[in-house]
Design a protein around this motif. Structure first.
Motif, mmCIF file in Angstrom:
data_model
loop_
_atom_site.group_PDB
_atom_site.id
_atom_site.type_symbol
_atom_site.label_atom_id
_atom_site.label_comp_id
_atom_site.label_asym_id
_atom_site.label_seq_id
_atom_site.Cartn_x
_atom_site.Cartn_y
_atom_site.Cartn_z
ATOM 1 N N ILE A 184 -14.612 1.643 9.586
ATOM 2 C CA ILE A 184 -13.859 0.574 8.933
ATOM 3 C C ILE A 184 -14.068 -0.710 9.732
ATOM 4 O O ILE A 184 -13.783 -0.749 10.929
ATOM 5 C CB ILE A 184 -12.366 0.934 8.842
ATOM 6 C CG1 ILE A 184 -12.197 2.208 8.006
ATOM 7 C CG2 ILE A 184 -11.570 -0.220 8.245
ATOM 8 C CD1 ILE A 184 -10.811 2.790 8.042
ATOM 9 N N PRO A 185 -14.586 -1.755 9.088
ATOM 10 C CA PRO A 185 -14.844 -3.003 9.822
ATOM 11 C C PRO A 185 -13.539 -3.717 10.177
ATOM 12 O O PRO A 185 -12.524 -3.546 9.513
ATOM 13 C CB PRO A 185 -15.672 -3.825 8.842
ATOM 14 C CG PRO A 185 -15.317 -3.303 7.501
ATOM 15 C CD PRO A 185 -14.963 -1.852 7.682
ATOM 16 N N ALA A 186 -13.602 -4.511 11.225
ATOM 17 C CA ALA A 186 -12.430 -5.301 11.623
ATOM 18 C C ALA A 186 -12.090 -6.329 10.549
ATOM 19 O O ALA A 186 -10.930 -6.697 10.368
ATOM 20 C CB ALA A 186 -12.701 -6.000 12.958
ATOM 21 N N PHE A 187 -13.106 -6.788 9.820
ATOM 22 C CA PHE A 187 -12.890 -7.759 8.749
ATOM 23 C C PHE A 187 -13.879 -7.482 7.629
ATOM 24 O O PHE A 187 -15.046 -7.197 7.866
ATOM 25 C CB PHE A 187 -13.102 -9.193 9.259
ATOM 26 C CG PHE A 187 -13.027 -10.229 8.166
ATOM 27 C CD1 PHE A 187 -11.798 -10.656 7.690
ATOM 28 C CD2 PHE A 187 -14.182 -10.752 7.600
ATOM 29 C CE1 PHE A 187 -11.723 -11.599 6.672
ATOM 30 C CE2 PHE A 187 -14.114 -11.698 6.584
ATOM 31 C CZ PHE A 187 -12.876 -12.121 6.120
ATOM 32 N N ARG A 188 -13.398 -7.574 6.408
ATOM 33 C CA ARG A 188 -14.266 -7.450 5.235
ATOM 34 C C ARG A 188 -13.858 -8.544 4.264
ATOM 35 O O ARG A 188 -12.707 -8.628 3.853
ATOM 36 C CB ARG A 188 -14.104 -6.081 4.580
ATOM 37 C CG ARG A 188 -15.022 -5.894 3.381
ATOM 38 C CD ARG A 188 -14.815 -4.552 2.664
ATOM 39 N NE ARG A 188 -15.098 -3.431 3.514
ATOM 40 C CZ ARG A 188 -14.238 -2.423 3.746
ATOM 41 N NH1 ARG A 188 -13.061 -2.410 3.204
ATOM 42 N NH2 ARG A 188 -14.575 -1.437 4.535
#
Length: 159
Positions: free
Chosen positions: A103-107
């Protein structure tokens, strides 16, 4: 006007512990029993629905079919109500998915769910608006809200 949202019954993917999304897993016997129990309840406590729409995915369509048959209500399947297109995660185990697609820190809202595809948040919202347009629910500023405690989206909220 009320909009009632009904989740499908238990599916094979629930038992397999995998990401569902567009993975077209059917209902299990438990899922069918859940839908039949709701259908029996609503047959004695009519919800007074005017119409019913459902996803074209097996689990949602079968759940809706069981309920609407009991109510004598026509059912309209539409791809607009399909679950989030989670791309390569569909049918993948949760641990494997986290390993392959952390899961990316920001999307960004326009980014696909994973680097290998999947529906963006913006695409989901656009599809949801198209579904509401199909169903023809008037959305006036502040008159439509979602109350998760009653699991129904309604203009007047839950009593």
């Amino acid at each position: 006007m009320n909009l009632t949202l009904l989740r499908h019954g238990r599916s094979r993917a629930d038992d397999e512990g995998v990401h569902e999304g567009r993975y077209d897993s059917p209902l299990t016997d438990v899922g069918r029993a859940q839908a039949q129990a709701l259908a029996a309840y609503w047959a004695t406590q009519p919800p007074n629905f005017d119409r019913a729409y459902c996803s074209t995915l097996l689990r949602a369509h079968e759940t809706a079919h069981i309920v609407t048959d009991a109510l004598g209500l026509p059912l309209t399947p539409t791809d607009l109500l399909r679950e989030w297109d989670n791309g390569p995660l569909a049918g993948m185990g949760r641990e494997e998915a986290l390993e392959k697609y952390p899961i990316p820190a920001f999307r960004h809202d326009l980014d696909p769910l994973t680097r290998d595809g999947g529906e963006s948040q913006a695409a989901i919202r656009a599809r949801a608006l198209q579904a509401l347009e199909l169903i023809r629910i008037p959305i006036e500023s502040g008159s439509f809200r979602f109350n998760p405690t009653c699991k129904a989206a309604q203009q007047s909220g839950c009593e």
